[in-house]
Design an enzyme around this catalytic site. Structure first.
Site, PDB file in Angstrom:
ATOM      1  N   GLU A 110      -2.628  -7.561  -5.882  1.00  0.00           N
ATOM      2  CA  GLU A 110      -1.136  -7.452  -5.186  1.00  0.00           C
ATOM      3  C   GLU A 110      -0.149  -7.950  -5.407  1.00  0.00           C
ATOM      4  OE1 GLU A 110      -2.021  -4.574  -1.357  1.00  0.00           O
ATOM      5  OE2 GLU A 110      -1.903  -7.136  -0.854  1.00  0.00           O
ATOM      6  N   ASN A 141      -4.386  -0.790   4.740  1.00  0.00           N
ATOM      7  CA  ASN A 141      -3.909  -1.816   5.563  1.00  0.00           C
ATOM      8  C   ASN A 141      -2.684  -1.546   6.322  1.00  0.00           C
ATOM      9  OD1 ASN A 141      -3.390  -4.330   6.553  1.00  0.00           O
ATOM     10  ND2 ASN A 141      -2.808  -5.215   4.528  1.00  0.00           N
ATOM     11  N   TRP A 142      -3.042  -1.504   7.560  1.00  0.00           N
ATOM     12  CA  TRP A 142      -1.979  -0.973   8.466  1.00  0.00           C
ATOM     13  C   TRP A 142      -1.011  -2.255   8.956  1.00  0.00           C
ATOM     14  CZ3 TRP A 142      -4.570   2.635  12.889  1.00  0.00           C
ATOM     15  CH2 TRP A 142      -5.135   3.864  12.106  1.00  0.00           C
ATOM     16  N   LYS A 143      -1.643  -3.271   8.693  1.00  0.00           N
ATOM     17  CA  LYS A 143      -0.543  -4.541   8.934  1.00  0.00           C
ATOM     18  C   LYS A 143      -0.567  -4.565  10.463  1.00  0.00           C
ATOM     19  CE  LYS A 143       1.019  -4.890   4.523  1.00  0.00           C
ATOM     20  NZ  LYS A 143       1.725  -5.066   3.369  1.00  0.00           N
ATOM     21  N   GLY A 169       5.741  -3.573  -0.399  1.00  0.00           N
ATOM     22  CA  GLY A 169       6.742  -2.946   0.490  1.00  0.00           C
ATOM     23  C   GLY A 169       8.026  -2.803  -0.127  1.00  0.00           C
ATOM     24  N   SER A 175       3.187  -0.750  -3.074  1.00  0.00           N
ATOM     25  CA  SER A 175       3.855   0.337  -3.079  1.00  0.00           C
ATOM     26  C   SER A 175       3.085   1.724  -3.739  1.00  0.00           C
ATOM     27  CB  SER A 175       5.188   0.161  -4.072  1.00  0.00           C
ATOM     28  OG  SER A 175       5.941  -0.931  -3.311  1.00  0.00           O
ATOM     29  N   GLY A 190      -0.459  -0.060   2.008  1.00  0.00           N
ATOM     30  CA  GLY A 190       0.145  -0.476   3.131  1.00  0.00           C
ATOM     31  C   GLY A 190       0.999   0.781   3.673  1.00  0.00           C
ATOM     32  N   GLY A 191       2.025   1.128   3.525  1.00  0.00           N
ATOM     33  CA  GLY A 191       3.073   1.909   4.158  1.00  0.00           C
ATOM     34  C   GLY A 191       2.336   3.259   4.168  1.00  0.00           C
ATOM     35  N   GLU A 238       0.752 -11.998   2.448  1.00  0.00           N
ATOM     36  CA  GLU A 238       1.739 -12.216   3.800  1.00  0.00           C
ATOM     37  C   GLU A 238       1.114 -13.425   4.359  1.00  0.00           C
ATOM     38  OE1 GLU A 238       1.569  -8.121   5.233  1.00  0.00           O
ATOM     39  OE2 GLU A 238       2.908  -7.511   3.507  1.00  0.00           O
ATOM     40  N   HIS A 275      -4.567 -12.182   2.119  1.00  0.00           N
ATOM     41  CA  HIS A 275      -3.046 -11.289   1.857  1.00  0.00           C
ATOM     42  C   HIS A 275      -1.879 -12.283   1.598  1.00  0.00           C
ATOM     43  CE1 HIS A 275      -0.005  -8.134   2.175  1.00  0.00           C
ATOM     44  NE2 HIS A 275      -1.116  -7.397   2.040  1.00  0.00           N
TER      45      HIS A 275
HETATM   46  P1  13P Z   1       2.837  -1.572   0.667  1.00  0.00           P
HETATM   47  O1  13P Z   1       1.711  -0.213   0.141  1.00  0.00           O
HETATM   48  O2  13P Z   1       3.595  -1.029   1.857  1.00  0.00           O
HETATM   49  O3  13P Z   1       3.687  -1.870  -0.487  1.00  0.00           O
HETATM   50  O4  13P Z   1       1.742  -2.586   1.033  1.00  0.00           O
HETATM   51  C1  13P Z   1       0.778  -3.267   0.342  1.00  0.00           C
HETATM   52  C2  13P Z   1      -0.081  -4.093   0.930  1.00  0.00           C
HETATM   53  O5  13P Z   1       0.485  -5.312   1.173  1.00  0.00           O
HETATM   54  C3  13P Z   1      -1.565  -3.869   1.171  1.00  0.00           C
HETATM   55  O6  13P Z   1      -2.235  -4.733   1.552  1.00  0.00           O
END
Ligand code: 13P
Length: 279
Positions: A190, A37-39, A196, A235, A256-257, A123, A121
């Site tokens: 999640e 997920n590149w956000k 993050g 993470s 994510g990251g 967020e 998600h």
């Molecule tokens: P991180 O891997 O950066 O913690 O993000 C997880 C995430 O929200 C994937 O959707």
């Protein structure tokens, strides 16, 4: 529901043999996924670089979810490079079309090559005010359109500290899956406190939540719950991915990251592919 008897027998045979061999887990029957997920990150040149460098795997389903404007170039790059990588959107609207400024429909995502879409998600629950009812409408729309929704659930730190994790997961699952008569979806657990932060859940803690999630899905849809892939997110990186793979009810990861650059994401894919080969 059509596969339920077949799956029941398959799981029974696997469990019986596994028990006879001293509790050994013989096989992950469910589809294994590594999803990125590149956000709201990356650009055209970064996308080109990523798809040039990334390796796909035959053992694991790899899905990349770039921001909307990068989906079409990503589709072209994947075709050009002949890589077996699927695309997913990060959000979708519940209506077919209409006066919804700034939104993206399922057919628009499909036109840009998507087969998957992330829904709910944390967020988006936090800053875009998405609630279980909206998430349920989006899940229904995705399934109706032939997209596979990756439905995100998870507790906040406050809820965890108040020992409300199971209650939160149950409410989110019953909300998102209300009146869904299909097993064409993926769940991503999640925990919000792990996203993050560099503080992933321990594989054991994640496994505990995943087993609970599967028990709730069983309440909702019966034995078919055994076929649903449940991914862990929060993470995940190239160092800890294999530890999550080792857990019985963890069928993949939502990253994510560590999905923004090809190298760490590639290493995560390799860890899962190796796990599959070793089974
Ligand atoms: P991180 O891997 O950066 O913690 O993000 C997880 C995430 O929200 C994937 O959707």
């Amino acid at each position: 529901m059509e596969h339920s008897i077949e799956n029941y027998i398959k799981n029974l045979v696997r469990d019986t043999i596994g028990q006879a061999l001293g509790g050994l887990q013989l096989q992950k029957d469910r589809q294994t996924y590594v999803v990125g997920n590149w956000k709201m990150n990356n650009n055209f040149s970064g996308t080109a670089e990523f798809f040039q460098e990334i390796n796909s795997s035959n053992n694991v389903s790899v899905v990349v979810c770039p921001p909307t404007h990068l989906l079409y170039p990503a589709q072209l790059l994947i075709k050009q490079q002949k890589k077996s990588i699927a695309l997913g959107g990060q959000n979708v609207h519940w209506a077919d079309r209409g006066a919804y400024t700034g939104e993206t429909s399922t057919s628009m995502l499909q036109e840009m090559g998507c087969e998957y879409v992330i829904i709910g998600h944390s967020e988006r629950r936090q800053y875009a005010g998405e609630n279980d009812e909206m998430i349920n409408m989006k899940v229904k729309q995705a399934i109706k359109s032939g997209l596979t929704p990756i439905v995100c659930i998870g507790e906040t730190l406050e809820e965890k500290n108040l020992l409300q994790t199971e209650q939160v997961l149950k409410t989110q699952l019953f909300g998102a899956l209300k009146e869904i008569d299909s097993s064409q979806f993926i769940i991503a657990y999640e925990p919000v406190w792990a996203i993050g932060t560099g503080q992933s859940a321990s594989p054991e803690l994640a496994q505990q939540s995943h087993a609970y999630i599967r028990s709730v899905i069983t309440q909702i849809m019966g034995q078919d719950a055994d076929t649903i892939s449940i991914l862990y997110g929060g993470s995940v990186n190239e160092k800890n991915a294999a530890d999550f793979y080792a857990m019985e009810d963890i069928d993949g990861v939502l990253v994510g990251g560590a999905s923004l650059k090809a190298k760490p994401f590639d290493e995560i894919i390799a860890a899962f592919a190796k796990g599959e080969q070793n089974l």
